[in-house]
Design a protein around this motif. Structure first.
Motif, PDB file in Angstrom:
ATOM      1  N   ASP A   1      -7.420   0.259  -4.940  1.00  0.00           N
ATOM      2  CA  ASP A   1      -6.372   1.084  -4.323  1.00  0.00           C
ATOM      3  C   ASP A   1      -5.833   2.201  -5.200  1.00  0.00           C
ATOM      4  OD1 ASP A   1      -6.537  -0.313  -1.942  1.00  0.00           O
ATOM      5  OD2 ASP A   1      -4.867  -1.649  -2.407  1.00  0.00           O
ATOM      6  N   ALA A   2      -6.538   2.566  -6.273  1.00  0.00           N
ATOM      7  CA  ALA A   2      -6.053   3.651  -7.126  1.00  0.00           C
ATOM      8  C   ALA A   2      -5.942   4.953  -6.350  1.00  0.00           C
ATOM      9  CB  ALA A   2      -6.991   3.831  -8.324  1.00  0.00           C
ATOM     10  N   MET A   3      -6.850   5.171  -5.393  1.00  0.00           N
ATOM     11  CA  MET A   3      -6.822   6.418  -4.607  1.00  0.00           C
ATOM     12  C   MET A   3      -5.570   6.524  -3.737  1.00  0.00           C
ATOM     13  SD  MET A   3      -8.443   3.849  -2.986  1.00  0.00           S
ATOM     14  CE  MET A   3     -10.133   3.944  -3.570  1.00  0.00           C
ATOM     15  N   LYS A   4      -4.869   5.407  -3.545  1.00  0.00           N
ATOM     16  CA  LYS A   4      -3.678   5.378  -2.704  1.00  0.00           C
ATOM     17  C   LYS A   4      -2.388   5.557  -3.503  1.00  0.00           C
ATOM     18  CE  LYS A   4      -5.924   1.982   0.332  1.00  0.00           C
ATOM     19  NZ  LYS A   4      -5.815   0.617   0.915  1.00  0.00           N
ATOM     20  N   LYS A   5      -2.524   5.817  -4.804  1.00  0.00           N
ATOM     21  CA  LYS A   5      -1.356   5.859  -5.678  1.00  0.00           C
ATOM     22  C   LYS A   5      -1.335   7.160  -6.479  1.00  0.00           C
ATOM     23  CE  LYS A   5      -1.618   0.835  -6.026  1.00  0.00           C
ATOM     24  NZ  LYS A   5      -1.893  -0.338  -6.896  1.00  0.00           N
ATOM     25  N   THR A   6      -0.336   7.977  -6.236  1.00  0.00           N
ATOM     26  CA  THR A   6      -0.196   9.235  -6.958  1.00  0.00           C
ATOM     27  C   THR A   6      -0.121   9.000  -8.461  1.00  0.00           C
ATOM     28  OG1 THR A   6       0.950  10.234  -5.070  1.00  0.00           O
ATOM     29  CG2 THR A   6       1.215  11.306  -7.202  1.00  0.00           C
TER      30      THR A   6
ATOM     31  N   GLY B   1      -4.265   9.382  -7.489  1.00  0.00           N
ATOM     32  CA  GLY B   1      -4.594   9.468  -6.074  1.00  0.00           C
ATOM     33  C   GLY B   1      -3.500  10.137  -5.261  1.00  0.00           C
ATOM     34  N   LEU B   2      -3.354   9.690  -4.029  1.00  0.00           N
ATOM     35  CA  LEU B   2      -2.334  10.231  -3.125  1.00  0.00           C
ATOM     36  C   LEU B   2      -1.618   9.083  -2.432  1.00  0.00           C
ATOM     37  CD1 LEU B   2      -4.419  13.125  -1.523  1.00  0.00           C
ATOM     38  CD2 LEU B   2      -2.300  13.437  -2.826  1.00  0.00           C
ATOM     39  N   ASN B   3      -0.314   9.016  -2.575  1.00  0.00           N
ATOM     40  CA  ASN B   3       0.455   8.007  -1.854  1.00  0.00           C
ATOM     41  C   ASN B   3       0.291   8.210  -0.351  1.00  0.00           C
ATOM     42  OD1 ASN B   3       1.470   6.943  -4.245  1.00  0.00           O
ATOM     43  ND2 ASN B   3       3.387   8.090  -4.139  1.00  0.00           N
ATOM     44  N   PRO B   4       0.311   7.120   0.438  1.00  0.00           N
ATOM     45  CA  PRO B   4       0.207   7.283   1.881  1.00  0.00           C
ATOM     46  C   PRO B   4       1.432   7.997   2.444  1.00  0.00           C
ATOM     47  CG  PRO B   4       0.774   5.020   1.333  1.00  0.00           C
ATOM     48  CD  PRO B   4       0.446   5.709   0.040  1.00  0.00           C
ATOM     49  N   LEU B   5       1.238   8.774   3.482  1.00  0.00           N
ATOM     50  CA  LEU B   5       2.320   9.465   4.170  1.00  0.00           C
ATOM     51  C   LEU B   5       2.713   8.677   5.411  1.00  0.00           C
ATOM     52  CD1 LEU B   5       1.091  13.179   3.952  1.00  0.00           C
ATOM     53  CD2 LEU B   5       2.764  12.019   2.496  1.00  0.00           C
ATOM     54  N   SER B   6       3.989   8.305   5.503  1.00  0.00           N
ATOM     55  CA  SER B   6       4.533   7.592   6.671  1.00  0.00           C
ATOM     56  C   SER B   6       3.612   6.472   7.136  1.00  0.00           C
ATOM     57  CB  SER B   6       4.785   8.581   7.813  1.00  0.00           C
ATOM     58  OG  SER B   6       5.606   9.638   7.416  1.00  0.00           O
ATOM     59  N   PRO B   7       3.250   5.531   6.263  1.00  0.00           N
ATOM     60  CA  PRO B   7       2.245   4.531   6.615  1.00  0.00           C
ATOM     61  C   PRO B   7       2.643   3.553   7.714  1.00  0.00           C
ATOM     62  CG  PRO B   7       3.284   3.984   4.527  1.00  0.00           C
ATOM     63  CD  PRO B   7       3.758   5.356   4.888  1.00  0.00           C
ATOM     64  N   THR B   8       3.923   3.491   8.062  1.00  0.00           N
ATOM     65  CA  THR B   8       4.335   2.596   9.149  1.00  0.00           C
ATOM     66  C   THR B   8       4.245   3.257  10.519  1.00  0.00           C
ATOM     67  OG1 THR B   8       6.667   3.211   8.879  1.00  0.00           O
ATOM     68  CG2 THR B   8       5.879   1.286   7.641  1.00  0.00           C
ATOM     69  N   THR B   9       3.980   4.565  10.530  1.00  0.00           N
ATOM     70  CA  THR B   9       3.844   5.269  11.813  1.00  0.00           C
ATOM     71  C   THR B   9       2.589   6.135  11.884  1.00  0.00           C
ATOM     72  OG1 THR B   9       5.225   7.099  10.996  1.00  0.00           O
ATOM     73  CG2 THR B   9       6.329   5.341  12.250  1.00  0.00           C
ATOM     74  N   LYS B  10       1.844   6.244  10.759  1.00  0.00           N
ATOM     75  CA  LYS B  10       0.626   7.051  10.744  1.00  0.00           C
ATOM     76  C   LYS B  10      -0.485   6.285  10.034  1.00  0.00           C
ATOM     77  CE  LYS B  10       3.258  11.387  10.628  1.00  0.00           C
ATOM     78  NZ  LYS B  10       3.537  12.648   9.886  1.00  0.00           N
ATOM     79  N   LEU B  11      -1.682   6.395  10.573  1.00  0.00           N
ATOM     80  CA  LEU B  11      -2.849   5.799   9.934  1.00  0.00           C
ATOM     81  C   LEU B  11      -3.335   6.746   8.841  1.00  0.00           C
ATOM     82  CD1 LEU B  11      -5.341   4.011   9.561  1.00  0.00           C
ATOM     83  CD2 LEU B  11      -6.343   5.122  11.579  1.00  0.00           C
ATOM     84  N   ASN B  12      -3.310   6.267   7.610  1.00  0.00           N
ATOM     85  CA  ASN B  12      -3.796   7.064   6.484  1.00  0.00           C
ATOM     86  C   ASN B  12      -5.258   6.722   6.203  1.00  0.00           C
ATOM     87  OD1 ASN B  12      -1.567   8.571   4.426  1.00  0.00           O
ATOM     88  ND2 ASN B  12      -0.722   7.249   6.022  1.00  0.00           N
TER      89      ASN B  12
END
Length: 324
Positions: free
Chosen positions: A163-168, A172-183
């Protein structure tokens, strides 16, 4: 007491499946790395096993989600609908070192288009479903809308599955609004892995799907035999609580009554009918999106798989926030 025993049973089945999957994947790892085109490799269950090891409460949480799913399968689904279809905004996070990895907008859109076809039974090969399974082939009824594309240049040659790609903070890049958008993260994963997803119940800080840029969409860098966008269809299926069709164990369970028992994963493009040696010698549903066959050989979800996916969006479900 019965409810506790039931959930512990589910947790045990999930853990057993993860163990079996790890043995299969480790046994063929060298083959996968040396000739990735011959073997589809999804790391979703391996990642889940690692998450469970790091969080002892996760197995019970997922067992509760499974119990909830089973309780909802026979109920009518109510959610946020647009012309009768569930609509999910999609954020595509592109992490690239080379120009080729910085995939084009056209390649991104091709993947969104494929997801819409596959989840709404408008894919041209849907008509190829054999008559033996015509009674259970399903139109899931979920629409995906590209919300935004985020791009980031990186020095990393591969990202792995931790999950390194999911962490700024890790480049990487943190997910955007992950509870309302599929990243979706598009990057070079490495190790012969085509993609992996986080199952419902995991942390929102790492929620979403990762796809290697060589197997994303149907144009640009998309590479045969995984050049039809079905890796994302498979992984989004996991994100919506679907298991591999063989249950990640010999003749294991995917918790769907209308999918035949499979000995193990299938690869390539098996000729129909392909029989299992599991109890009853059923014909395997090799064309199901949750098998490991080539993109050209997978083209259906089943009715019970549809019910499982829709259940998680109901009130009290792990992805209900997407339905408000």
């Amino acid at each position: 007491m019965k409810k506790t025993i039931f959930m512990l049973g589910i947790a045990s089945a999930i853990l057993a499946g993860c163990e079996s999957d790890e043995k299969v994947e480790n046994a063929s790892q060298e083959d996968q790395i040396s000739n990735v085109s011959a073997r589809r490799s999804c790391a979703s269950d391996e990642v889940l096993k690692e998450q469970m090891a790091n969080d002892p409460q996760l197995a019970m949480k997922i067992a509760k989600i499974e119990a909830f799913t089973q309780s909802k399968l026979s109920e009518n689904f109510q959610s946020r609908l647009v012309n009768g279809v569930i609509e999910i905004p999609v954020v595509v996070n592109v992490l690239y070192k080379t120009t080729a990895e910085n995939i084009s907008q056209a390649q991104i859109q091709s993947q969104i288009d494929i997801l819409n076809k596959d989840f709404n039974a408008t894919n041209s090969d849907f008509n190829n479903v054999p008559s033996a399974f015509s009674g259970v082939k399903a139109n899931v009824g979920i629409r995906f809308v590209l919300d935004q594309v985020v791009r980031k240049s990186t020095n990393k040659t591969s990202w792995g599955t931790r999950d390194a790609m999911k962490k700024t903070a890790q480049g990487g890049l943190n997910p955007l609004s992950p509870t309302t958008k599929l990243n979706l993260w598009v990057c070079t994963i490495g190790g012969g892995i085509l993609g992996y997803a986080q199952f419902p119940g995991g942390s929102s800080a790492t929620d979403g799907v990762v796809i290697d840029s060589k197997y994303f969409g149907s144009t640009g860098t998309a590479t045969y035999p995984y050049n039809l966008g079905r890796t994302a269809t498979h992984e989004v299926g996991h994100w919506m609580n679907l298991r591999h069709i063989w249950g990640d164990a010999t003749c294991g369970t995917d918790f769907c009554n209308d999918t035949p028992s499979h000995n193990t994963a299938n690869y390539g493009a098996p000729a129909f009918p392909h029989y299992s040696t599991c109890s009853g010698n059923p014909i395997e549903m090799t064309m199901n999106y949750m098998d490991y066959v080539d993109d050209r050989a997978m083209y259906m979800f089943s009715t019970d798989q549809k019910s499982r996916m829709l259940a998680i969006f109901q009130a009290g479900g792990p992805r209900y926030s997407f339905a408000q």
